[in-house]
Design a protein around this motif. Sequence first.
Motif, PDB file in Angstrom:
ATOM      1  N   ALA A  42      64.100   3.431  28.438  1.00 35.14           N
ATOM      2  CA  ALA A  42      64.487   3.305  27.026  1.00 35.14           C
ATOM      3  C   ALA A  42      63.575   2.317  26.303  1.00 35.14           C
ATOM      4  CB  ALA A  42      65.937   2.870  26.921  1.00 35.14           C
ATOM      5  N   MET A  43      63.235   1.227  26.961  1.00 39.05           N
ATOM      6  CA  MET A  43      62.317   0.259  26.342  1.00 39.05           C
ATOM      7  C   MET A  43      60.928   0.877  26.143  1.00 39.05           C
ATOM      8  SD  MET A  43      64.197  -2.217  25.642  1.00 39.05           S
ATOM      9  CE  MET A  43      63.011  -3.377  25.077  1.00 39.05           C
TER      10      MET A  43
ATOM     11  N   ALA B 241      56.892   3.261  22.527  1.00 36.56           N
ATOM     12  CA  ALA B 241      56.134   4.449  22.143  1.00 36.56           C
ATOM     13  C   ALA B 241      56.515   4.908  20.747  1.00 36.56           C
ATOM     14  CB  ALA B 241      56.370   5.571  23.155  1.00 36.56           C
ATOM     15  N   LEU B 242      57.767   4.778  20.386  1.00 37.41           N
ATOM     16  CA  LEU B 242      58.223   5.154  19.050  1.00 37.41           C
ATOM     17  C   LEU B 242      57.595   4.249  17.996  1.00 37.41           C
ATOM     18  CD1 LEU B 242      60.120   7.053  17.519  1.00 37.41           C
ATOM     19  CD2 LEU B 242      61.925   5.349  17.797  1.00 37.41           C
ATOM     20  N   LEU B 243      57.499   2.962  18.294  1.00 40.13           N
ATOM     21  CA  LEU B 243      56.867   2.032  17.354  1.00 40.13           C
ATOM     22  C   LEU B 243      55.364   2.264  17.261  1.00 40.13           C
ATOM     23  CD1 LEU B 243      58.767  -1.265  18.230  1.00 40.13           C
ATOM     24  CD2 LEU B 243      59.075   0.188  16.204  1.00 40.13           C
TER      25      LEU B 243
ATOM     26  N   TRP C  77      57.556   9.245  15.303  1.00 41.62           N
ATOM     27  CA  TRP C  77      58.540  10.216  15.776  1.00 41.62           C
ATOM     28  C   TRP C  77      58.023  11.223  16.801  1.00 41.62           C
ATOM     29  CZ3 TRP C  77      57.832  15.369  15.173  1.00 41.62           C
ATOM     30  CH2 TRP C  77      56.874  15.773  14.245  1.00 41.62           C
ATOM     31  N   PRO C  78      56.707  11.555  16.866  1.00 38.77           N
ATOM     32  CA  PRO C  78      56.277  12.507  17.918  1.00 38.77           C
ATOM     33  C   PRO C  78      56.523  11.999  19.346  1.00 38.77           C
ATOM     34  CG  PRO C  78      54.612  12.407  16.217  1.00 38.77           C
ATOM     35  CD  PRO C  78      55.597  11.326  15.923  1.00 38.77           C
ATOM     36  N   ALA C  79      56.668  10.695  19.506  1.00 43.33           N
ATOM     37  CA  ALA C  79      56.963  10.159  20.842  1.00 43.33           C
ATOM     38  C   ALA C  79      58.333  10.621  21.320  1.00 43.33           C
ATOM     39  CB  ALA C  79      56.893   8.639  20.823  1.00 43.33           C
ATOM     40  N   LEU C  80      59.216  10.928  20.390  1.00 45.72           N
ATOM     41  CA  LEU C  80      60.544  11.416  20.764  1.00 45.72           C
ATOM     42  C   LEU C  80      60.494  12.822  21.354  1.00 45.72           C
ATOM     43  CD1 LEU C  80      62.699  10.183  17.767  1.00 45.72           C
ATOM     44  CD2 LEU C  80      62.631   9.258  20.080  1.00 45.72           C
TER      45      LEU C  80
END
Length: 86
Positions: A14-15, A20-22, A26-29
Amino acid sequence: MLVRLGMAVLAMEAMALIVALLAFGWPALLVGGPLLVGTVVALVVVRLSEGPRRRLQERRATRWDADATLPGGLMSGFFEIPSPRR
């Protein structure tokens, strides 16, 4: 032990997803979300398979233990010398 280790793996994942989201937005999701769900599914499957595996291991441990088996069987008494009648 397994639950604690699984929670640590999920926390690290999760971390990494948050980082990766930062970093990528949003494509990291699109990649991280299914991976997180897959990890949860894998941990649930392993947790559910632990009980039967543990019972099988206990059964195998006592399989060849002479003290754990019941006396008697197909050849019980075959090699005993009969006592003479008086």
